[in-house]
Design a protein around this motif. Structure first.
Motif, PDB file in Angstrom:
ATOM      1  N   THR A 210      74.524   3.928  78.799  1.00 53.99           N
ATOM      2  CA  THR A 210      74.971   2.596  79.202  1.00 53.99           C
ATOM      3  C   THR A 210      75.266   1.730  77.986  1.00 53.99           C
ATOM      4  O   THR A 210      76.267   0.996  77.942  1.00 53.99           O
ATOM      5  CB  THR A 210      73.914   1.911  80.086  1.00 53.99           C
ATOM      6  OG1 THR A 210      73.550   2.769  81.171  1.00 53.99           O
ATOM      7  CG2 THR A 210      74.449   0.603  80.654  1.00 53.99           C
ATOM      8  N   TYR A 211      74.401   1.806  76.993  1.00 53.82           N
ATOM      9  CA  TYR A 211      74.606   1.043  75.756  1.00 53.82           C
ATOM     10  C   TYR A 211      75.918   1.442  75.084  1.00 53.82           C
ATOM     11  O   TYR A 211      76.743   0.591  74.735  1.00 53.82           O
ATOM     12  CB  TYR A 211      73.430   1.272  74.814  1.00 53.82           C
ATOM     13  CG  TYR A 211      73.659   0.754  73.421  1.00 53.82           C
ATOM     14  CD1 TYR A 211      73.685  -0.615  73.159  1.00 53.82           C
ATOM     15  CD2 TYR A 211      73.862   1.636  72.358  1.00 53.82           C
ATOM     16  CE1 TYR A 211      73.907  -1.099  71.875  1.00 53.82           C
ATOM     17  CE2 TYR A 211      74.085   1.165  71.066  1.00 53.82           C
ATOM     18  CZ  TYR A 211      74.104  -0.200  70.833  1.00 53.82           C
ATOM     19  OH  TYR A 211      74.335  -0.677  69.565  1.00 53.82           O
ATOM     20  N   GLU A 228      70.119  -1.481  73.930  1.00 56.19           N
ATOM     21  CA  GLU A 228      69.653  -0.188  74.450  1.00 56.19           C
ATOM     22  C   GLU A 228      68.179  -0.256  74.840  1.00 56.19           C
ATOM     23  O   GLU A 228      67.788   0.236  75.917  1.00 56.19           O
ATOM     24  CB  GLU A 228      69.876   0.915  73.413  1.00 56.19           C
ATOM     25  CG  GLU A 228      69.496   2.301  73.933  1.00 56.19           C
ATOM     26  CD  GLU A 228      69.824   3.407  72.951  1.00 56.19           C
ATOM     27  OE1 GLU A 228      69.248   4.509  73.096  1.00 56.19           O
ATOM     28  OE2 GLU A 228      70.634   3.179  72.028  1.00 56.19           O
ATOM     29  N   LEU A 231      67.798  -2.370  78.019  1.00 54.02           N
ATOM     30  CA  LEU A 231      68.201  -1.604  79.194  1.00 54.02           C
ATOM     31  C   LEU A 231      67.112  -0.622  79.609  1.00 54.02           C
ATOM     32  O   LEU A 231      66.752  -0.531  80.791  1.00 54.02           O
ATOM     33  CB  LEU A 231      69.501  -0.847  78.911  1.00 54.02           C
ATOM     34  CG  LEU A 231      70.778  -1.686  78.831  1.00 54.02           C
ATOM     35  CD1 LEU A 231      71.903  -0.879  78.192  1.00 54.02           C
ATOM     36  CD2 LEU A 231      71.193  -2.184  80.216  1.00 54.02           C
ATOM     37  N   TYR A 235      65.178  -0.337  83.118  1.00 59.14           N
ATOM     38  CA  TYR A 235      65.241   0.899  83.892  1.00 59.14           C
ATOM     39  C   TYR A 235      63.836   1.380  84.249  1.00 59.14           C
ATOM     40  O   TYR A 235      63.574   1.799  85.387  1.00 59.14           O
ATOM     41  CB  TYR A 235      65.967   1.996  83.104  1.00 59.14           C
ATOM     42  CG  TYR A 235      67.452   1.803  82.921  1.00 59.14           C
ATOM     43  CD1 TYR A 235      68.110   0.689  83.436  1.00 59.14           C
ATOM     44  CD2 TYR A 235      68.197   2.730  82.207  1.00 59.14           C
ATOM     45  CE1 TYR A 235      69.471   0.516  83.253  1.00 59.14           C
ATOM     46  CE2 TYR A 235      69.565   2.571  82.022  1.00 59.14           C
ATOM     47  CZ  TYR A 235      70.196   1.459  82.538  1.00 59.14           C
ATOM     48  OH  TYR A 235      71.550   1.300  82.351  1.00 59.14           O
ATOM     49  N   ILE A 357      73.772   2.573  88.231  1.00 58.04           N
ATOM     50  CA  ILE A 357      74.212   2.621  86.838  1.00 58.04           C
ATOM     51  C   ILE A 357      73.840   3.948  86.178  1.00 58.04           C
ATOM     52  O   ILE A 357      74.567   4.455  85.319  1.00 58.04           O
ATOM     53  CB  ILE A 357      73.631   1.420  86.051  1.00 58.04           C
ATOM     54  CG1 ILE A 357      74.448   1.146  84.792  1.00 58.04           C
ATOM     55  CG2 ILE A 357      72.177   1.618  85.696  1.00 58.04           C
ATOM     56  CD1 ILE A 357      74.048  -0.144  84.094  1.00 58.04           C
ATOM     57  N   THR A 358      72.733   4.561  86.580  1.00 62.90           N
ATOM     58  CA  THR A 358      72.318   5.824  85.969  1.00 62.90           C
ATOM     59  C   THR A 358      72.961   7.042  86.629  1.00 62.90           C
ATOM     60  O   THR A 358      73.051   8.106  86.009  1.00 62.90           O
ATOM     61  CB  THR A 358      70.790   5.980  86.004  1.00 62.90           C
ATOM     62  OG1 THR A 358      70.320   5.912  87.356  1.00 62.90           O
ATOM     63  CG2 THR A 358      70.105   4.898  85.186  1.00 62.90           C
ATOM     64  N   GLN A 406      82.184   1.872  86.673  1.00 64.56           N
ATOM     65  CA  GLN A 406      81.021   1.815  85.786  1.00 64.56           C
ATOM     66  C   GLN A 406      80.984   0.518  84.978  1.00 64.56           C
ATOM     67  O   GLN A 406      79.900  -0.003  84.692  1.00 64.56           O
ATOM     68  CB  GLN A 406      81.021   3.035  84.871  1.00 64.56           C
ATOM     69  CG  GLN A 406      80.758   4.322  85.645  1.00 64.56           C
ATOM     70  CD  GLN A 406      80.648   5.517  84.743  1.00 64.56           C
ATOM     71  OE1 GLN A 406      79.627   5.725  84.105  1.00 64.56           O
ATOM     72  NE2 GLN A 406      81.699   6.313  84.682  1.00 64.56           N
ATOM     73  N   SER A 410      77.733  -1.899  85.232  1.00 59.88           N
ATOM     74  CA  SER A 410      77.061  -2.116  83.947  1.00 59.88           C
ATOM     75  C   SER A 410      77.024  -3.599  83.602  1.00 59.88           C
ATOM     76  O   SER A 410      75.987  -4.127  83.171  1.00 59.88           O
ATOM     77  CB  SER A 410      77.762  -1.326  82.836  1.00 59.88           C
ATOM     78  OG  SER A 410      77.725   0.062  83.097  1.00 59.88           O
TER      79      SER A 410
END
Length: 424
Positions: A210-211, A228, A231, A235, A357-358, A406, A410
């Motif tokens: 994602t980062y 990062e 996030l 998560y 998102i994952t 995405q 995100s």
């Protein structure tokens, strides 16, 4: 789409004679002696249709005297060409979890229901799941990049509500007959054991992706310091939020309600029923978690902002309508009403957004590309646990919809759960 014939794979390679007999007796229930005169084994699709099993379709042509019947099956089995993947699935107990789910579905599903919310389980073991194939009955899945409109969303939440109600009714009956403190979590602790969605290499790899993704594609959130690690923190918080809670309703939740796990049947072009398939990720907790997983994985932000209240209200009315009186009494004691349900919907929003998102890098990719990217034994563990940026970014440059879906989730995640303290 049905794939090509699997080379040199025969019926006896995947099903024993005893399993075949069990399937025939369950589906035909005629008391007759049937023999298999021919069979056909095919890949379920041309490419990767799911990430925790190999998927096959089987057709068996049967005969008993002058009578003939055809049975069509959908099978999931441990991967045979990707040992690291098979080891990961086995060590995570995904098949054992679904075996439990299928055994339960066998008990709680309504026989001959014209609007079923689940398929009929036929065989379930630690390495193999066999279901009735619903495709001949007109059920189909939507393309993976589609998003749902309101009629499809309402059809789906009706089935989610009936699933939650059936497991709630089952738990209530167990409490009356077996133990006043009976819960799925106590009886089946494996449904509370989370192998992947926790502070794990897989989740850390997701935060890295994602980062990197935001750095490359976002014009809004590509330079936040320590993004990062922020996030990853959110998560992990999201994963930890799914658990059994005291003083409220807990049910079995599906937790994997993406496009390919929902099949629709249509009449005159309109969806009239949705069937939920694939129970490998079952968990136990407040049912609102399933609603957010479903909404974030299958609808757009614009849809949620416009229709979310209507969808949630419809779900709750269907859920209450499907409850037995003794379960309604249990909910009254808990103080679980629509306001309490909606409060949990807000509390579980972080989890639903995290699931989208994952998982979007995987589930929005077409079957052929996903198989090439994520099912190669040589790179499987790297993309699972170290860094999956390369195949995801490469496909973003080839498919704008894949990329834009995405970007949307995100940026929404950062806005709601990282940048804006009101949502933390």
């Amino acid at each position: 789409m049905v794939g090509q014939n699997v080379p040199q794979l025969r019926l006896e390679d995947i099903l024993t004679t005893k399993q075949v007999d069990k399937i025939i007796n369950k589906l035909l229930n005629s008391g007759q002696e049937w023999s298999v005169v021919s069979s056909d084994v095919r890949q379920a699709a041309d490419g990767l249709t799911g990430f925790l099993a190999d998927h096959l379709r089987v057709t068996m042509h049967l005969k008993s005297g002058d009578q003939e019947e055809t049975i069509r099956l959908f099978l999931k089995r441990l991967p045979v060409n990707n040992q690291p993947k098979a080891d990961f699935i086995s060590s995570s107990n995904y098949f054992k979890r679904e075996k439990f789910g299928c055994r339960l579905l066998d008990e709680i599903r309504v026989m001959n229901d014209p609007h079923p919310w689940c398929p009929q389980p036929l065989v379930y073991s630690d390495t193999l799941i066999v279901m009735d194939d619903l495709s001949p009955l007109g059920y189909t899945v939507r393309p993976q990049l589609d998003t749902l409109d309101l009629p499809h969303a309402l059809a789906t939440v009706s089935s989610i509500a009936r699933f939650h109600a059936a497991t709630s009714n089952y738990e209530t009956r167990k409490r009356f007959t077996d133990d006043k403190a009976w819960t799925f979590a106590k009886e089946y602790p494996q449904v509370c054991d989370e192998p992947t969605y926790k502070d794990s290499p897989w989740l850390r790899c997701a935060a890295k992706l994602t980062y990197n993704f935001l750095k490359i594609f976002s014009k809004k959130y590509n330079s936040i310091p320590n993004l990062e690690s922020l996030l990853l923190k959110r998560y992990v918080e999201a994963c930890n939020s799914l658990q059994e809670y005291e003083g409220t309703l807990n049910t079995l939740i599906h937790k994997d309600l993406w496009m390919s796990n929902i099949m629709f049947r249509y009449e005159k072009g309109a969806p009239v029923n949705a069937v939920i398939i694939d129970y490998q990720l079952l968990r136990y907790g407040p049912p609102a978690f399933d609603l957010n997983v479903f909404l974030y994985l299958t609808t757009t932000r614009q849809f949620r902002e416009q229709y979310e209240k209507k969808v949630l209200s419809y779900y709750f009315s269907e859920f209450i309508r499907s409850l037995e009186n003794t379960t309604k009494e249990r909910l009254e004691i808990l103080g679980y009403d629509e306001a309490e349900f909606l409060r949990w919907c807000e509390k579980s929003r972080l989890f639903g957004a995290m699931m989208a998102i994952t998982n979007f890098p995987y589930v929005l990719m077409d079957a052929k590309t996903a198989q090439k990217a994520f099912d190669d034994p040589e790179t499987y563990e790297k993309y699972r646990d170290v860094d999956r940026t390369e195949p995801v970014v490469a496909f973003c440059y080839k498919n704008d919809v894949y990329r834009d879906r995405q970007i949307e989730i995100s940026e929404e995640f950062v806005e709601r759960f990282v940048e804006n303290p009101l949502f933390v």
